[in-house]
Scaffold this motif. Structure first.
Motif, PDB file in Angstrom:
ATOM      1  N   PHE A 110      34.943  41.213  47.647  1.00 49.95           N
ATOM      2  CA  PHE A 110      34.012  42.021  48.421  1.00 49.95           C
ATOM      3  C   PHE A 110      34.067  41.607  49.893  1.00 49.95           C
ATOM      4  O   PHE A 110      34.002  40.406  50.197  1.00 49.95           O
ATOM      5  CB  PHE A 110      32.604  41.815  47.838  1.00 49.95           C
ATOM      6  CG  PHE A 110      31.548  42.734  48.393  1.00 49.95           C
ATOM      7  CD1 PHE A 110      31.783  44.095  48.525  1.00 49.95           C
ATOM      8  CD2 PHE A 110      30.307  42.236  48.750  1.00 49.95           C
ATOM      9  CE1 PHE A 110      30.802  44.941  49.015  1.00 49.95           C
ATOM     10  CE2 PHE A 110      29.318  43.072  49.239  1.00 49.95           C
ATOM     11  CZ  PHE A 110      29.563  44.417  49.381  1.00 49.95           C
ATOM     12  N   GLY A 143      35.223  31.507  42.586  1.00 50.30           N
ATOM     13  CA  GLY A 143      34.493  32.123  43.685  1.00 50.30           C
ATOM     14  C   GLY A 143      33.833  33.409  43.197  1.00 50.30           C
ATOM     15  O   GLY A 143      34.208  33.942  42.156  1.00 50.30           O
ATOM     16  N   ALA A 203      42.992  38.252  43.653  1.00 49.37           N
ATOM     17  CA  ALA A 203      41.785  38.889  43.112  1.00 49.37           C
ATOM     18  C   ALA A 203      41.073  39.752  44.156  1.00 49.37           C
ATOM     19  O   ALA A 203      41.119  39.455  45.352  1.00 49.37           O
ATOM     20  CB  ALA A 203      40.827  37.803  42.616  1.00 49.37           C
ATOM     21  N   PRO A 204      40.390  40.816  43.682  1.00 44.67           N
ATOM     22  CA  PRO A 204      39.630  41.656  44.624  1.00 44.67           C
ATOM     23  C   PRO A 204      38.407  40.893  45.134  1.00 44.67           C
ATOM     24  O   PRO A 204      37.691  40.270  44.349  1.00 44.67           O
ATOM     25  CB  PRO A 204      39.195  42.843  43.749  1.00 44.67           C
ATOM     26  CG  PRO A 204      39.158  42.308  42.353  1.00 44.67           C
ATOM     27  CD  PRO A 204      40.227  41.255  42.290  1.00 44.67           C
ATOM     28  N   ASN A 247      39.422  47.406  42.195  1.00 44.25           N
ATOM     29  CA  ASN A 247      38.283  46.953  41.399  1.00 44.25           C
ATOM     30  C   ASN A 247      37.181  48.007  41.472  1.00 44.25           C
ATOM     31  O   ASN A 247      36.797  48.428  42.562  1.00 44.25           O
ATOM     32  CB  ASN A 247      37.798  45.612  41.976  1.00 44.25           C
ATOM     33  CG  ASN A 247      36.497  45.119  41.373  1.00 44.25           C
ATOM     34  OD1 ASN A 247      35.608  44.685  42.095  1.00 44.25           O
ATOM     35  ND2 ASN A 247      36.382  45.151  40.071  1.00 44.25           N
ATOM     36  N   ALA A 276      39.156  28.589  40.473  1.00 48.82           N
ATOM     37  CA  ALA A 276      39.659  27.408  41.168  1.00 48.82           C
ATOM     38  C   ALA A 276      41.170  27.218  41.018  1.00 48.82           C
ATOM     39  O   ALA A 276      41.667  26.093  41.071  1.00 48.82           O
ATOM     40  CB  ALA A 276      38.908  26.155  40.724  1.00 48.82           C
ATOM     41  N   GLY A 286      41.421  33.964  43.937  1.00 50.66           N
ATOM     42  CA  GLY A 286      40.578  34.573  44.954  1.00 50.66           C
ATOM     43  C   GLY A 286      40.488  33.721  46.205  1.00 50.66           C
ATOM     44  O   GLY A 286      41.183  33.978  47.203  1.00 50.66           O
ATOM     45  N   THR A 287      39.670  32.679  46.146  1.00 50.72           N
ATOM     46  CA  THR A 287      39.352  31.855  47.319  1.00 50.72           C
ATOM     47  C   THR A 287      40.582  31.464  48.137  1.00 50.72           C
ATOM     48  O   THR A 287      40.561  31.547  49.371  1.00 50.72           O
ATOM     49  CB  THR A 287      38.596  30.585  46.861  1.00 50.72           C
ATOM     50  OG1 THR A 287      37.404  31.001  46.180  1.00 50.72           O
ATOM     51  CG2 THR A 287      38.218  29.707  48.029  1.00 50.72           C
ATOM     52  N   SER A 306      34.470  45.663  36.579  1.00 49.51           N
ATOM     53  CA  SER A 306      33.500  44.566  36.558  1.00 49.51           C
ATOM     54  C   SER A 306      32.179  45.087  36.024  1.00 49.51           C
ATOM     55  O   SER A 306      31.858  46.256  36.195  1.00 49.51           O
ATOM     56  CB  SER A 306      33.226  44.046  37.970  1.00 49.51           C
ATOM     57  OG  SER A 306      34.388  43.550  38.530  1.00 49.51           O
ATOM     58  N   SER A 354      41.097  32.793  35.517  1.00 52.07           N
ATOM     59  CA  SER A 354      40.537  32.750  36.863  1.00 52.07           C
ATOM     60  C   SER A 354      39.582  31.569  37.019  1.00 52.07           C
ATOM     61  O   SER A 354      38.902  31.176  36.082  1.00 52.07           O
ATOM     62  CB  SER A 354      39.777  34.065  37.071  1.00 52.07           C
ATOM     63  OG  SER A 354      38.985  34.020  38.218  1.00 52.07           O
TER      64      SER A 354
HETATM   65  C1  LIG Z   1      34.138  36.252  48.682  1.00 58.30           C
HETATM   66  C2  LIG Z   1      34.383  36.721  47.289  1.00 58.30           C
HETATM   67  C3  LIG Z   1      34.096  38.029  46.951  1.00 58.30           C
HETATM   68  C4  LIG Z   1      34.341  38.504  45.652  1.00 58.30           C
HETATM   69  N1  LIG Z   1      34.121  39.818  45.376  1.00 58.30           N
HETATM   70  C5  LIG Z   1      34.453  40.324  44.161  1.00 58.30           C
HETATM   71  C6  LIG Z   1      34.346  41.726  43.887  1.00 58.30           C
HETATM   72  O1  LIG Z   1      33.932  42.524  44.734  1.00 58.30           O
HETATM   73  N2  LIG Z   1      34.708  42.166  42.664  1.00 58.30           N
HETATM   74  C7  LIG Z   1      35.201  41.325  41.710  1.00 58.30           C
HETATM   75  O2  LIG Z   1      35.540  41.778  40.613  1.00 58.30           O
HETATM   76  N3  LIG Z   1      35.313  39.992  41.924  1.00 58.30           N
HETATM   77  C8  LIG Z   1      34.968  39.492  43.137  1.00 58.30           C
HETATM   78  N4  LIG Z   1      35.128  38.144  43.397  1.00 58.30           N
HETATM   79  C9  LIG Z   1      35.681  37.279  42.344  1.00 58.30           C
HETATM   80  C10 LIG Z   1      37.210  37.235  42.427  1.00 58.30           C
HETATM   81  O3  LIG Z   1      37.738  38.504  42.120  1.00 58.30           O
HETATM   82  C11 LIG Z   1      37.791  36.156  41.477  1.00 58.30           C
HETATM   83  O4  LIG Z   1      37.285  36.307  40.168  1.00 58.30           O
HETATM   84  C12 LIG Z   1      37.506  34.748  41.941  1.00 58.30           C
HETATM   85  O5  LIG Z   1      37.611  34.667  43.337  1.00 58.30           O
HETATM   86  C13 LIG Z   1      38.482  33.770  41.321  1.00 58.30           C
HETATM   87  O6  LIG Z   1      38.104  32.442  41.541  1.00 58.30           O
HETATM   88  P1  LIG Z   1      38.622  31.572  42.782  1.00 58.30           P
HETATM   89  O7  LIG Z   1      37.933  32.138  43.968  1.00 58.30           O
HETATM   90  O8  LIG Z   1      38.145  30.211  42.437  1.00 58.30           O
HETATM   91  O9  LIG Z   1      40.098  31.710  42.853  1.00 58.30           O
HETATM   92  C14 LIG Z   1      34.865  37.637  44.668  1.00 58.30           C
HETATM   93  C15 LIG Z   1      35.148  36.303  45.031  1.00 58.30           C
HETATM   94  C16 LIG Z   1      34.926  35.846  46.310  1.00 58.30           C
HETATM   95  C17 LIG Z   1      35.276  34.432  46.657  1.00 58.30           C
END
Ligand SMILES: Cc1cc2nc3c(=O)[nH]c(=O)nc-3n(C[C@H](O)[C@H](O)[C@H](O)COP(=O)(O)O)c2cc1C
Length: 314
Positions: free
Chosen positions: A21, A148, A18-19, A73, A176, A197-198, A101, A174
């Protein structure tokens, strides 16, 4: 629904990194795609549209036809003054996957479709999913509780069953998802792809502080605080990083007590740089490793999970 041919190309594991930030850059994207999984990054991780275009050139020149597709993204919101410039660059570079988003806008979807690109849109509930479906997106990313970043608060089964009842496009789950077994479970629940993501922050290639990566290894689900105090929208953060910044996690959860961290630090970017986001999946993270090793492990866990399931008798 089956995945589009353009995204199936080079895909050897049914998931997207996942993207994130401030965390995802070209190194993470290239390693992920070379491991057979879709790699992505937010266009805003580069300070300017010119920088964004440079990253696209760098990624495209590193990838070969055997690698998985990549995506970007775009934040579709009136506060993103770069949207039109970044969209034009996305079209010029024919980015295979665009993840939108906040706003699901038909003009953005049409622009990406004009060159054969695919659009997936982030949603946290069925109402947002219906709007995105009307805008013509190809897929929906269901951001369930515990994810996340800006997470929702609905259970993944509730989201997936409700949204699949009216949407026949690609479903990406998405929240966890940290292991290959979790990816297998996502497909079993009805997703076409998982979205992680995480777990990918704890990799060598992620652009995160070493202390942030270490904190992911040291924490578990009990250490995650869900609050809108940092950016005005509910998101999950590592409680020890709230404490390290002098913030009281109990106050952060209190709807009557607004911290407005972004205002205090002058910008949302500074807030996210200081207070670290992570999902409840941190409890499954025990190491920091190169993406190629992580994806190889995920593939092994996925295969084992499916083999275990196929021998079950009840
Ligand atoms: C540090 C961080 C920054 C994130 N930044 C963005 C972002 O810029 N754009 C976006 O669409 N989602 C963002 N997300 C959400 C992730 O794309 C994704 O939906 C999420 O991490 C999935 O859940 P997980 O972390 O439990 O795997 C971010 C997540 C984290 C942890």
């Amino acid at each position: 629904m089956p995945l589009s041919a353009s995204l199936k190309k080079g895909l050897s594991f049914p998931a997207i990194a996942a993207p994130m930030f401030l965390v995802s850059g070209p190194e993470l994207v290239i390693s992920t795609c070379k491991s057979g999984m879709i790699g992505t990054f937010p266009a805003l991780n580069q300070r300017t549209s010119e920088g964004y275009a440079q990253w696209l050139t760098e990624i495209k020149s590193a990838l070969t036809p055997d690698d998985a597709a990549f995506g970007v993204n775009l934040i579709v919101h009136n506060t993103n003054t770069r949207l039109m410039a970044d969209l034009q660059i996305t079209v010029d570079h024919k980015v295979p996957l665009v993840i939108t988003s906040l706003g699901a806008v038909k003009d953005v979807v049409d622009a990406v479709h004009s060159y054969g690109g695919v659009v997936f849109h982030d949603v946290i509930n069925a109402r947002h999913a219906k709007k995105a479906a009307e805008a013509g997106v190809d897929g929906l990313i269901l951001v369930a509780a515990g994810a996340g970043g800006h997470a929702g608060n609905q259970h993944p089964f509730a989201l997936i069953n409700e949204i699949k009842s009216f949407f026949s496009g690609t479903i990406i789950l998405s929240g966890a998802i940290s292991t290959g077994r979790d990816v297998a479970a996502s497909l079993m629940a009805g997703a076409d792809l998982a979205y992680m993501g995480t777990r990918f922050i704890a990799t060598t290639e992620a652009r995160a502080d070493a202390a942030y990566k270490d904190m992911l290894v040291d924490t578990s689900a009990k250490d995650i605080t869900y609050t809108d105090a940092i950016s005005g929208i509910n998101a999950n953060f590592l409680t020890p990083s709230l404490i390290a910044n002098g913030l009281d996690p109990a106050a952060a959860k209190d709807p009557h007590h607004t911290i407005d961290m972004a205002h205090e630090l002058n910008s949302e970017a500074k807030a996210w740089k200081t207070v670290w986001s992570a999902g409840q999946g941190v409890g499954s993270i025990f190491d920091i490793l190169p993406v190629a090793e992580l994806v190889a492990r995920l593939k092994g866990e996925f295969t084992t999970a499916i083999a275990d399931f196929s021998t079950r008798t009840i």
